[in-house]
Design a protein around this motif. Structure first.
Motif, PDB file in Angstrom:
ATOM      1  N   ALA A 159       0.754  -1.139   0.086  1.00 37.04           N
ATOM      2  CA  ALA A 159      -0.057  -0.186  -0.031  1.00 37.04           C
ATOM      3  C   ALA A 159       0.794   1.105  -0.020  1.00 37.04           C
ATOM      4  CB  ALA A 159      -0.902  -0.107   1.431  1.00 37.04           C
ATOM      5  N   GLY A 160       2.085   1.116   0.182  1.00 46.83           N
ATOM      6  CA  GLY A 160       3.242   2.095   0.253  1.00 46.83           C
ATOM      7  C   GLY A 160       3.497   2.650  -1.269  1.00 46.83           C
ATOM      8  N   VAL A 161       3.094   1.980  -2.153  1.00 47.10           N
ATOM      9  CA  VAL A 161       3.367   2.365  -3.547  1.00 47.10           C
ATOM     10  C   VAL A 161       2.173   3.137  -4.300  1.00 47.10           C
ATOM     11  CG1 VAL A 161       5.289   0.708  -3.676  1.00 47.10           C
ATOM     12  CG2 VAL A 161       3.163   0.251  -4.652  1.00 47.10           C
ATOM     13  N   GLN A 162       2.418   3.971  -5.231  1.00 44.32           N
ATOM     14  CA  GLN A 162       1.316   4.520  -5.927  1.00 44.32           C
ATOM     15  C   GLN A 162       0.957   3.708  -6.975  1.00 44.32           C
ATOM     16  OE1 GLN A 162       2.456   8.246  -7.474  1.00 44.32           O
ATOM     17  NE2 GLN A 162       2.260   9.229  -5.372  1.00 44.32           N
ATOM     18  N   ALA A 163      -0.441   3.419  -6.884  1.00 43.56           N
ATOM     19  CA  ALA A 163      -0.922   2.311  -8.212  1.00 43.56           C
ATOM     20  C   ALA A 163      -0.916   2.790  -9.315  1.00 43.56           C
ATOM     21  CB  ALA A 163      -2.411   1.987  -7.630  1.00 43.56           C
ATOM     22  N   ARG A 164      -1.277   4.243  -9.645  1.00 42.55           N
ATOM     23  CA  ARG A 164      -0.604   4.617 -11.023  1.00 42.55           C
ATOM     24  C   ARG A 164       0.551   4.477 -11.321  1.00 42.55           C
ATOM     25  NH1 ARG A 164      -3.014   7.683 -14.847  1.00 42.55           N
ATOM     26  NH2 ARG A 164      -1.609   8.848 -16.077  1.00 42.55           N
ATOM     27  N   ALA A 165       1.710   4.772 -10.485  1.00 43.40           N
ATOM     28  CA  ALA A 165       2.924   4.455 -10.806  1.00 43.40           C
ATOM     29  C   ALA A 165       3.358   3.101 -11.106  1.00 43.40           C
ATOM     30  CB  ALA A 165       3.874   4.796  -9.759  1.00 43.40           C
ATOM     31  N   VAL A 166       2.817   1.951 -10.211  1.00 41.01           N
ATOM     32  CA  VAL A 166       2.864   0.705 -10.889  1.00 41.01           C
ATOM     33  C   VAL A 166       2.331   0.293 -11.920  1.00 41.01           C
ATOM     34  CG1 VAL A 166       2.126  -1.641  -9.823  1.00 41.01           C
ATOM     35  CG2 VAL A 166       2.886   0.182  -8.216  1.00 41.01           C
ATOM     36  N   SER A 167       1.248   0.976 -12.405  1.00 42.01           N
ATOM     37  CA  SER A 167       0.558   0.424 -13.571  1.00 42.01           C
ATOM     38  C   SER A 167       1.154   0.985 -14.836  1.00 42.01           C
ATOM     39  CB  SER A 167      -0.761   1.001 -13.678  1.00 42.01           C
ATOM     40  OG  SER A 167      -0.894   2.441 -13.706  1.00 42.01           O
ATOM     41  N   ILE A 168       1.905   2.192 -14.544  1.00 39.20           N
ATOM     42  CA  ILE A 168       2.753   2.749 -15.786  1.00 39.20           C
ATOM     43  C   ILE A 168       4.178   1.831 -15.984  1.00 39.20           C
ATOM     44  CG2 ILE A 168       4.552   4.459 -16.458  1.00 39.20           C
ATOM     45  CD1 ILE A 168       2.376   6.400 -15.067  1.00 39.20           C
TER      46      ILE A 168
END
Length: 216
Positions: A159-168
């Motif tokens: 949960a500490g990472v941004q989901a959008r950044a992960v998706s990119i």
């Protein structure tokens, strides 16, 4: 008689698109003339013009005839045809592998994707194909983001990472693999490498993965 004529015309159109794939892949779109496609099809240039007013229309029709790899994967997930069930990790793994599998298993998809990525210089007339690809990749990214958010809500993904950044990052990984897979023949080692790359990515977003591994 009219029905047979329509069927023959449809068959001729499909044959021209088949031959366009062959010539575009061999020569590149910019260097290909309509005359060369007509000759490859065993038809006159006039017969080709009866179906397509110019090369751009033929090119766009060729691309529209296939489902792009990430498009097929997104559609499968939206319609519940993607494996993985309720497991967020397995669902994201299957979503990642779907485009690669389609590229490796469907020869027409591979040919057309190769032409679109490596053998085309996009003019204004051919922009519909490029715009479609861009829209497909954004839909793929957005769906991956929703999968990550769902996994975070269940405590599976960090949960500490941004989901959008992960998706990119996810989209860039799969797009890069697809581009690499169209540069030449794909061997068993390549397939193993693609699967391994996906696993490394998944490990990076799973909650406490490296801590858990250290404690084993």
């Amino acid at each position: 008689m009219v029905r047979r004529t329509k069927e023959e015309a449809a068959a001729t159109r499909e044959h021209l698109l088949d031959m366009a794939e062959v010539v575009f892949l061999r020569e590149g779109v910019a260097r290909t003339s309509l005359q060369s496609i007509a000759a490859e099809a065993g038809l006159t240039r006039g017969a080709l013009y009866w179906h397509f007013r110019d090369k751009a229309e033929l090119f766009n029709a060729m691309v529209e005839r296939v489902r792009l790899p990430c498009e097929a994967a997104t559609d499968a997930l939206e319609h519940g045809d993607q494996p993985g069930g309720a497991d967020p990790v397995e669902t994201l793994r299957a979503f990642a592998w779907g485009p690669i599998a389609r590229m490796l298993e469907d020869e027409r998809t591979r040919r057309v994707f190769t032409i679109a990525i490596h053998r085309t210089e996009y003019s204004d007339e051919m922009r519909p194909a490029l715009e479609r690809h861009t829209a497909v990749m954004e839909a793929f990214r957005a769906r991956a983001e929703r999968l990550v958010v769902a996994g975070q809500a269940r405590g599976v993904f960090d949960a500490g990472v941004q989901a959008r950044a992960v998706s990119i990052g996810f989209m860039a990984l799969i797009d890069g693999m697809l581009r690499r897979a169209t540069l030449g023949p794909v061997g068993a080692g390549d397939v193993e490498g693609y699967r391994g790359g996906i696993e490394v990515f998944l490990r990076g977003v799973r909650r406490n993965f490296f801590t858990d591994q250290a404690e084993v």
